[in-house]
Design an enzyme around this catalytic site. Structure first.
Site, PDB file in Angstrom:
ATOM      1  N   GLY A  16       0.771  -1.237   0.000  1.00 22.48           N
ATOM      2  CA  GLY A  16       0.000   0.000   0.000  1.00 22.48           C
ATOM      3  C   GLY A  16       0.800   1.284   0.000  1.00 22.48           C
ATOM      4  O   GLY A  16       0.327   2.307   0.490  1.00 22.48           O
ATOM      5  N   SER A  17       1.999   1.269  -0.591  1.00 20.20           N
ATOM      6  CA  SER A  17       2.795   2.502  -0.576  1.00 20.20           C
ATOM      7  C   SER A  17       2.145   3.597  -1.419  1.00 20.20           C
ATOM      8  O   SER A  17       2.205   4.782  -1.053  1.00 20.20           O
ATOM      9  CB  SER A  17       4.225   2.227  -1.044  1.00 20.20           C
ATOM     10  OG  SER A  17       4.259   1.784  -2.384  1.00 20.20           O
ATOM     11  N   ASN A  18       1.518   3.231  -2.532  1.00 21.12           N
ATOM     12  CA  ASN A  18       0.833   4.251  -3.321  1.00 21.12           C
ATOM     13  C   ASN A  18      -0.421   4.742  -2.604  1.00 21.12           C
ATOM     14  O   ASN A  18      -0.755   5.933  -2.658  1.00 21.12           O
ATOM     15  CB  ASN A  18       0.473   3.717  -4.713  1.00 21.12           C
ATOM     16  CG  ASN A  18       1.593   3.930  -5.717  1.00 21.12           C
ATOM     17  OD1 ASN A  18       2.098   5.032  -5.862  1.00 21.12           O
ATOM     18  ND2 ASN A  18       1.987   2.872  -6.403  1.00 21.12           N
ATOM     19  N   ARG A  69     -15.282 -13.653 -11.138  1.00 22.93           N
ATOM     20  CA  ARG A  69     -14.850 -12.268 -10.902  1.00 22.93           C
ATOM     21  C   ARG A  69     -16.044 -11.323 -10.928  1.00 22.93           C
ATOM     22  O   ARG A  69     -16.119 -10.373 -10.158  1.00 22.93           O
ATOM     23  CB  ARG A  69     -13.836 -11.841 -11.964  1.00 22.93           C
ATOM     24  CG  ARG A  69     -12.512 -12.601 -11.939  1.00 22.93           C
ATOM     25  CD  ARG A  69     -11.531 -11.970 -12.922  1.00 22.93           C
ATOM     26  NE  ARG A  69     -10.267 -12.686 -12.968  1.00 22.93           N
ATOM     27  CZ  ARG A  69      -9.928 -13.545 -13.909  1.00 22.93           C
ATOM     28  NH1 ARG A  69     -10.764 -13.776 -14.912  1.00 22.93           N
ATOM     29  NH2 ARG A  69      -8.764 -14.152 -13.880  1.00 22.93           N
ATOM     30  N   MET A  94      -3.938  -6.379  -7.882  1.00 20.87           N
ATOM     31  CA  MET A  94      -3.436  -7.468  -8.704  1.00 20.87           C
ATOM     32  C   MET A  94      -4.528  -8.409  -9.190  1.00 20.87           C
ATOM     33  O   MET A  94      -4.356  -9.618  -9.274  1.00 20.87           O
ATOM     34  CB  MET A  94      -2.384  -8.259  -7.917  1.00 20.87           C
ATOM     35  CG  MET A  94      -1.230  -7.416  -7.402  1.00 20.87           C
ATOM     36  SD  MET A  94      -0.400  -6.466  -8.702  1.00 20.87           S
ATOM     37  CE  MET A  94       0.400  -7.800  -9.588  1.00 20.87           C
ATOM     38  N   ILE A  96      -7.554  -8.961 -12.345  1.00 17.40           N
ATOM     39  CA  ILE A  96      -8.096  -8.526 -13.634  1.00 17.40           C
ATOM     40  C   ILE A  96      -9.461  -7.894 -13.391  1.00 17.40           C
ATOM     41  O   ILE A  96     -10.307  -8.470 -12.701  1.00 17.40           O
ATOM     42  CB  ILE A  96      -8.220  -9.713 -14.603  1.00 17.40           C
ATOM     43  CG1 ILE A  96      -6.831 -10.263 -14.943  1.00 17.40           C
ATOM     44  CG2 ILE A  96      -8.964  -9.306 -15.870  1.00 17.40           C
ATOM     45  CD1 ILE A  96      -6.853 -11.543 -15.750  1.00 17.40           C
ATOM     46  N   VAL A  97      -9.664  -6.708 -13.936  1.00 21.10           N
ATOM     47  CA  VAL A  97     -10.930  -5.996 -13.766  1.00 21.10           C
ATOM     48  C   VAL A  97     -11.829  -6.315 -14.958  1.00 21.10           C
ATOM     49  O   VAL A  97     -11.415  -6.200 -16.116  1.00 21.10           O
ATOM     50  CB  VAL A  97     -10.700  -4.478 -13.650  1.00 21.10           C
ATOM     51  CG1 VAL A  97     -12.012  -3.756 -13.410  1.00 21.10           C
ATOM     52  CG2 VAL A  97      -9.733  -4.177 -12.517  1.00 21.10           C
ATOM     53  N   ASN A 111      -5.129   3.703 -13.421  1.00 20.99           N
ATOM     54  CA  ASN A 111      -4.109   2.757 -12.997  1.00 20.99           C
ATOM     55  C   ASN A 111      -2.742   3.417 -13.148  1.00 20.99           C
ATOM     56  O   ASN A 111      -2.551   4.287 -13.995  1.00 20.99           O
ATOM     57  CB  ASN A 111      -4.162   1.479 -13.836  1.00 20.99           C
ATOM     58  CG  ASN A 111      -3.215   0.411 -13.318  1.00 20.99           C
ATOM     59  OD1 ASN A 111      -3.136   0.174 -12.119  1.00 20.99           O
ATOM     60  ND2 ASN A 111      -2.490  -0.236 -14.212  1.00 20.99           N
ATOM     61  N   HIS A 113       1.325   2.381 -13.793  1.00 18.65           N
ATOM     62  CA  HIS A 113       2.097   1.242 -14.298  1.00 18.65           C
ATOM     63  C   HIS A 113       3.575   1.619 -14.367  1.00 18.65           C
ATOM     64  O   HIS A 113       3.914   2.721 -14.812  1.00 18.65           O
ATOM     65  CB  HIS A 113       1.603   0.847 -15.689  1.00 18.65           C
ATOM     66  CG  HIS A 113       2.257  -0.381 -16.221  1.00 18.65           C
ATOM     67  ND1 HIS A 113       1.932  -1.646 -15.777  1.00 18.65           N
ATOM     68  CD2 HIS A 113       3.237  -0.547 -17.151  1.00 18.65           C
ATOM     69  CE1 HIS A 113       2.684  -2.540 -16.404  1.00 18.65           C
ATOM     70  NE2 HIS A 113       3.480  -1.902 -17.241  1.00 18.65           N
TER      71      HIS A 113
END
Length: 210
Positions: A16-18, A69, A94, A96-97, A111, A113
């Site tokens: 959770g650094s972001n 999902r 992590m 897939i949406v 997102n 990247h």
């Protein structure tokens, strides 16, 4: 002009650094947002404790407890709608949406990247870049379109690869860039400097609409 903070939800799977960078920017008054929810697919992930420390509500789930999902995304979507979330921010999520969330939040899901897309999409982007011998890599913030890191690009920042660099040393500098760039982009959206409707409707390289 907005008079209320932008309501966002952060999706994350790891330390959770972001998330922390976004929460810190909001608490410091550099980011005009209210984090309404953290969504995490790993109940024991470090980001969950970070969210609790920041006073952010948490929704955790185990994907194996659902038959698809789409099933757990429909559950998540209901919560997002109840909380009137305006922007979804993927920050090391992590999973897939699927179309359930992509369609509901088309043009309102971001997102980050660790490469200069369209180069090196997918997993292990830093390792991919180093194995290809690139001299420059970087960070991209983009809209999510359901493809593999293929949505419209909102912002990029480059990083020189130095002789003797390793995946670890590049990753450390990449993360520092992410922690600055992601809040900057979110703030630009909150203030209207970046208009998501324009980015979402930008024609692709083949001339078609997204």
């Amino acid at each position: 002009m907005r008079t209320e903070p932008l309501r966002i939800a952060v999706f994350a799977s790891g330390s959770g650094s972001n998330f922390q960078a976004i929460a810190d920017a909001a608490m410091a008054g550099r980011l005009d947002v209210r984090i309404e929810l953290l969504v995490c697919d790993r109940p024991n992930a470090g980001v969950v404790e970070r969210a609790k420390q920041a006073g952010v509500p948490v929704h955790t789930f185990r994907p194996k407890d659902y038959d698809s999902r789409e099933t757990y995304e429909r559950e998540i979507l209901t919560i997002l709608q109840q909380k009137q979330v305006e922007l979804v921010v993927l920050a090391g999520y992590m999973r897939i949406v699927t179309k359930v969330l992509v369609d509901a939040y088309w043009g309102r899901m971001l997102n980050v990247h660790p490469s200069l897309l369209p180069s090196f999409p997918g997993l292990d982007a830093i390792g991919q870049a180093l194995r290809h011998g690139v001299k420059v890599t970087g960070v991209t913030v983009h809209l999510v379109d359901g493809g593999l890191d293929s949505g419209p690009i909102l912002a990029q920042r480059a990083l020189d690869v130095e002789p003797g660099d390793t995946e670890a040393s590049v990753a450390e500098r990449i993360h520092r860039i992410e922690h600055r760039l992601y809040p900057e982009v979110i703030q630009a959206i909150a203030t209207g400097s970046i208009r998501l409707e324009d980015a979402a409707n930008k024609p692709k390289e083949d001339g078609t609409a997204p």
